[in-house]
Design an enzyme around this catalytic site. Structure first.
Site, PDB file in Angstrom:
ATOM      1  N   HIS A   4     -12.991  -2.819  -2.356  1.00 42.26           N
ATOM      2  CA  HIS A   4     -12.113  -2.246  -1.315  1.00 42.26           C
ATOM      3  C   HIS A   4     -12.442  -2.863   0.047  1.00 42.26           C
ATOM      4  O   HIS A   4     -12.456  -2.177   1.064  1.00 42.26           O
ATOM      5  CB  HIS A   4     -12.295  -0.724  -1.280  1.00 42.26           C
ATOM      6  CG  HIS A   4     -11.092   0.034  -0.786  1.00 42.26           C
ATOM      7  ND1 HIS A   4     -10.396   0.919  -1.577  1.00 42.26           N
ATOM      8  CD2 HIS A   4     -10.455   0.051   0.407  1.00 42.26           C
ATOM      9  CE1 HIS A   4      -9.404   1.450  -0.878  1.00 42.26           C
ATOM     10  NE2 HIS A   4      -9.414   0.933   0.328  1.00 42.26           N
ATOM     11  N   SER A  24       0.830  -1.214   0.000  1.00 34.89           N
ATOM     12  CA  SER A  24       0.000   0.000   0.000  1.00 34.89           C
ATOM     13  C   SER A  24       0.862   1.261   0.000  1.00 34.89           C
ATOM     14  O   SER A  24       1.916   1.305   0.639  1.00 34.89           O
ATOM     15  CB  SER A  24      -0.892  -0.005   1.249  1.00 34.89           C
ATOM     16  OG  SER A  24      -1.492   1.262   1.426  1.00 34.89           O
ATOM     17  N   TYR A  27      -2.119   5.707  -4.821  1.00 31.66           N
ATOM     18  CA  TYR A  27      -3.207   6.687  -4.806  1.00 31.66           C
ATOM     19  C   TYR A  27      -2.664   7.934  -5.490  1.00 31.66           C
ATOM     20  O   TYR A  27      -1.479   8.261  -5.338  1.00 31.66           O
ATOM     21  CB  TYR A  27      -3.604   7.053  -3.368  1.00 31.66           C
ATOM     22  CG  TYR A  27      -4.372   5.991  -2.618  1.00 31.66           C
ATOM     23  CD1 TYR A  27      -5.631   5.580  -3.051  1.00 31.66           C
ATOM     24  CD2 TYR A  27      -3.860   5.412  -1.463  1.00 31.66           C
ATOM     25  CE1 TYR A  27      -6.357   4.613  -2.349  1.00 31.66           C
ATOM     26  CE2 TYR A  27      -4.582   4.448  -0.753  1.00 31.66           C
ATOM     27  CZ  TYR A  27      -5.821   4.057  -1.200  1.00 31.66           C
ATOM     28  OH  TYR A  27      -6.540   3.113  -0.512  1.00 31.66           O
ATOM     29  N   LYS A  46      -7.543  -1.011  -9.663  1.00 31.30           N
ATOM     30  CA  LYS A  46      -8.167  -1.775  -8.571  1.00 31.30           C
ATOM     31  C   LYS A  46      -9.424  -1.052  -8.115  1.00 31.30           C
ATOM     32  O   LYS A  46      -9.368   0.146  -7.813  1.00 31.30           O
ATOM     33  CB  LYS A  46      -7.174  -1.890  -7.412  1.00 31.30           C
ATOM     34  CG  LYS A  46      -7.738  -2.470  -6.132  1.00 31.30           C
ATOM     35  CD  LYS A  46      -6.655  -2.663  -5.102  1.00 31.30           C
ATOM     36  CE  LYS A  46      -7.169  -3.251  -3.812  1.00 31.30           C
ATOM     37  NZ  LYS A  46      -7.878  -2.291  -2.987  1.00 31.30           N
ATOM     38  N   THR A  80      -5.525   2.449  -7.336  1.00 36.22           N
ATOM     39  CA  THR A  80      -6.831   2.278  -6.691  1.00 36.22           C
ATOM     40  C   THR A  80      -7.741   3.423  -7.105  1.00 36.22           C
ATOM     41  O   THR A  80      -7.417   4.593  -6.891  1.00 36.22           O
ATOM     42  CB  THR A  80      -6.651   2.238  -5.153  1.00 36.22           C
ATOM     43  OG1 THR A  80      -5.805   1.130  -4.853  1.00 36.22           O
ATOM     44  CG2 THR A  80      -7.977   2.076  -4.436  1.00 36.22           C
TER      45      THR A  80
HETATM   46  C1  FNR Z   1      -7.644  -2.078   2.740  1.00 36.48           C
HETATM   47  N1  FNR Z   1      -7.683  -1.937   1.356  1.00 36.48           N
HETATM   48  C2  FNR Z   1      -6.819  -1.058   0.740  1.00 36.48           C
HETATM   49  N2  FNR Z   1      -6.811  -0.948  -0.620  1.00 36.48           N
HETATM   50  C3  FNR Z   1      -5.946  -0.127  -1.237  1.00 36.48           C
HETATM   51  O1  FNR Z   1      -5.959  -0.059  -2.461  1.00 36.48           O
HETATM   52  N3  FNR Z   1      -5.050   0.599  -0.515  1.00 36.48           N
HETATM   53  C4  FNR Z   1      -4.999   0.560   0.846  1.00 36.48           C
HETATM   54  O2  FNR Z   1      -4.176   1.221   1.470  1.00 36.48           O
HETATM   55  C5  FNR Z   1      -5.925  -0.281   1.508  1.00 36.48           C
HETATM   56  N4  FNR Z   1      -5.955  -0.356   2.859  1.00 36.48           N
HETATM   57  C6  FNR Z   1      -6.774  -1.261   3.482  1.00 36.48           C
HETATM   58  C7  FNR Z   1      -6.716  -1.399   4.874  1.00 36.48           C
HETATM   59  C8  FNR Z   1      -7.472  -2.376   5.498  1.00 36.48           C
HETATM   60  C9  FNR Z   1      -7.370  -2.540   6.979  1.00 36.48           C
HETATM   61  C10 FNR Z   1      -8.335  -3.200   4.742  1.00 36.48           C
HETATM   62  C11 FNR Z   1      -9.149  -4.281   5.406  1.00 36.48           C
HETATM   63  C12 FNR Z   1      -8.415  -3.047   3.386  1.00 36.48           C
HETATM   64  C13 FNR Z   1      -8.524  -2.836   0.539  1.00 36.48           C
HETATM   65  C14 FNR Z   1      -7.783  -4.136   0.243  1.00 36.48           C
HETATM   66  O3  FNR Z   1      -6.747  -3.917  -0.687  1.00 36.48           O
HETATM   67  C15 FNR Z   1      -8.692  -5.205  -0.348  1.00 36.48           C
HETATM   68  O4  FNR Z   1      -9.428  -4.655  -1.404  1.00 36.48           O
HETATM   69  C16 FNR Z   1      -9.647  -5.812   0.683  1.00 36.48           C
HETATM   70  O5  FNR Z   1      -9.046  -5.926   1.942  1.00 36.48           O
HETATM   71  C17 FNR Z   1     -10.085  -7.194   0.218  1.00 36.48           C
HETATM   72  O6  FNR Z   1     -11.057  -7.691   1.045  1.00 36.48           O
HETATM   73  P1  FNR Z   1     -10.791  -8.710   2.266  1.00 36.48           P
HETATM   74  O7  FNR Z   1      -9.802  -9.761   1.808  1.00 36.48           O
HETATM   75  O8  FNR Z   1     -10.266  -7.897   3.403  1.00 36.48           O
HETATM   76  O9  FNR Z   1     -12.155  -9.280   2.506  1.00 36.48           O
END
Ligand code: FNR
Length: 364
Positions: free
Chosen positions: A256, A106, A130, A232, A156
């Protein structure tokens, strides 16, 4: 008691992480309808196994966007992993390397991207981006990721603002004082702990991310970087077509982790329509609600080339640092292998749509 599945890790993690961090990791947007849907929607697909196929040895090797992998299971980008355990992003990157899957870092990581790359040189790493209001900052991150050996930029697109995560607002979420957003320096690195409003991370995003970006900026990025660009957060066939027309090489079908707009569909629900629209032209992948081998199998059968897990790796880290994250990935990998053996698929390419049926087919 032994921990034998992701759910066991989740239960154990819920007991061990402080509330501010736990709520940040666990929660979804709104009243969390889409959060439960992400997991529930997988259950609506059934697997149709075939037998007597010599399943003595199964092989999960695959090729995704030019990367040679031992498994289609990878780690989704999640922010601030060192809140879960000090092993953080490096622990997760090494775990992904151990099973031969992709690790996506990330932008909002608590370890600098160069340190992750140096510590996990043998892991295939992609960088999640981002787009900031400060374009020179955005550009410098892309160049740094290229230089450090990341193999793709994952843009994203579903976060012009952060979603309404009620738990973070109630807790006035802040990053603990000893951590920072270490892809940045100075005030940028420290701002999520010094904000005064309802949720530090939401305030940070509102101040820093550019909500005015459009597909023109995606075209700009595709031209700017020498790496393949993956978008994404695509949930419709229309946006999938636009991504293809901008020259993106891949899509991660994702909501997300249901943290942005509540009431959107589960990723697995919209996967078939996106594969139908652009699956021959681009590499389609998925995240959201993947918790076991059967989920991975269903996503692959419906046309995904790889899947990523977010929260399960945070639970693994929280329970036992890098070792916990490794075990979580191993458990899902072994479960995928068993699913393949019990359904008559020896190679990843054998897993096709004929092995799954939607529950609506059985209620006719
Ligand atoms: C995320 N996700 C996310 N996506 C992204 O593009 N950049 C980010 O910094 C983050 N940060 C983030 C923090 C936390 C705590 C979570 C739970 C999720 C989304 C992540 O990449 C992904 O899309 C989801 O977590 C997928 O779903 P599951 O596996 O958590 O059910």
């Amino acid at each position: 008691m032994a921990l034998v599945c992701v759910e066991d890790y989740e239960k154990e993690a819920l007991r061990s992480i402080p509330k501010n961090a736990l709520d940040y990791y666990r929660s979804g947007a709104g009243n969390e309808f889409s959060l439960s849907l992400n997991v529930e929607a997988f259950k609506r697909w059934r697997i149709l196994p075939r037998f007597l196929r010599d399943v003595g040895g199964v092989n999960t090797a695959c090729n995704v966007l030019g990367c040679r992998l031992s498994t289609p299971i990878g780690v989704a980008p999640t922010a601030m992993q060192r809140m879960a355990h000090d092993d953080g992003e490096i622990g997760n990157a090494l775990s992904a390397g151990k099973i031969g899957g992709i690790f996506i870092l990330s932008t909002l990581s608590t370890t600098p991207l160069e340190e992750v790359a140096a510590a996990a040189p043998n892991t295939i790493k992609w960088f999640q981006l981002y787009i900031y209001k400060d374009r020179s900052l955005t550009e410098s991150m892309v160049r740094r990721a290229e230089k450090a050996g990341y193999k793709a930029i994952v843009l994203t697109i579903d976060a012009p603002y952060f979603g309404a995560r009620r738990a973070d607002a109630r807790n006035k979420f802040k990053l603990p004082p000893h951590l920072g957003l270490l892809n940045f320096q100075g005030d940028q690195a420290n701002s999520v702990k010094s904000m005064e409003g309802s949720s530090g991370i939401n305030e940070y995003v509102t101040r820093q991310f550019d909500p005015a970006i459009t597909w023109t900026d995606v075209s700009w990025l595709v031209k700017f970087t020498k790496l393949p660009v993956v978008v994404k957060g695509v949930l419709t066939r229309e946006d999938a077509l636009l991504a293809r027309n901008c020259g993106c090489k891949g899509i991660i079908v994702s909501n997300h982790g249901a943290r942005q707009l509540d009431s959107v569909p589960a990723s697995i629900e919209v996967l078939p329509t996106i594969v139908d629209a652009v699956g021959n032209d681009m590499t389609i992948m998925l995240d959201g609600g993947v918790r076991q081998g059967t989920d991975v199998f269903k996503a692959l059968a419906l046309g995904a080339k790889a899947v990523f897990m977010g929260r399960p790796l945070v639970w693994g880290l929280a329970v036992n640092g890098q070792k916990g994250a490794e075990h979580v990935l191993e458990l899902v990998q072994r479960d995928l292998e068993l699913t393949m053996k019990l359904s008559g698929c020896v190679n990843i390419s054998d897993i096709t749509q004929e092995y799954v049926a939607h529950e609506s087919q059985f209620s006719k």
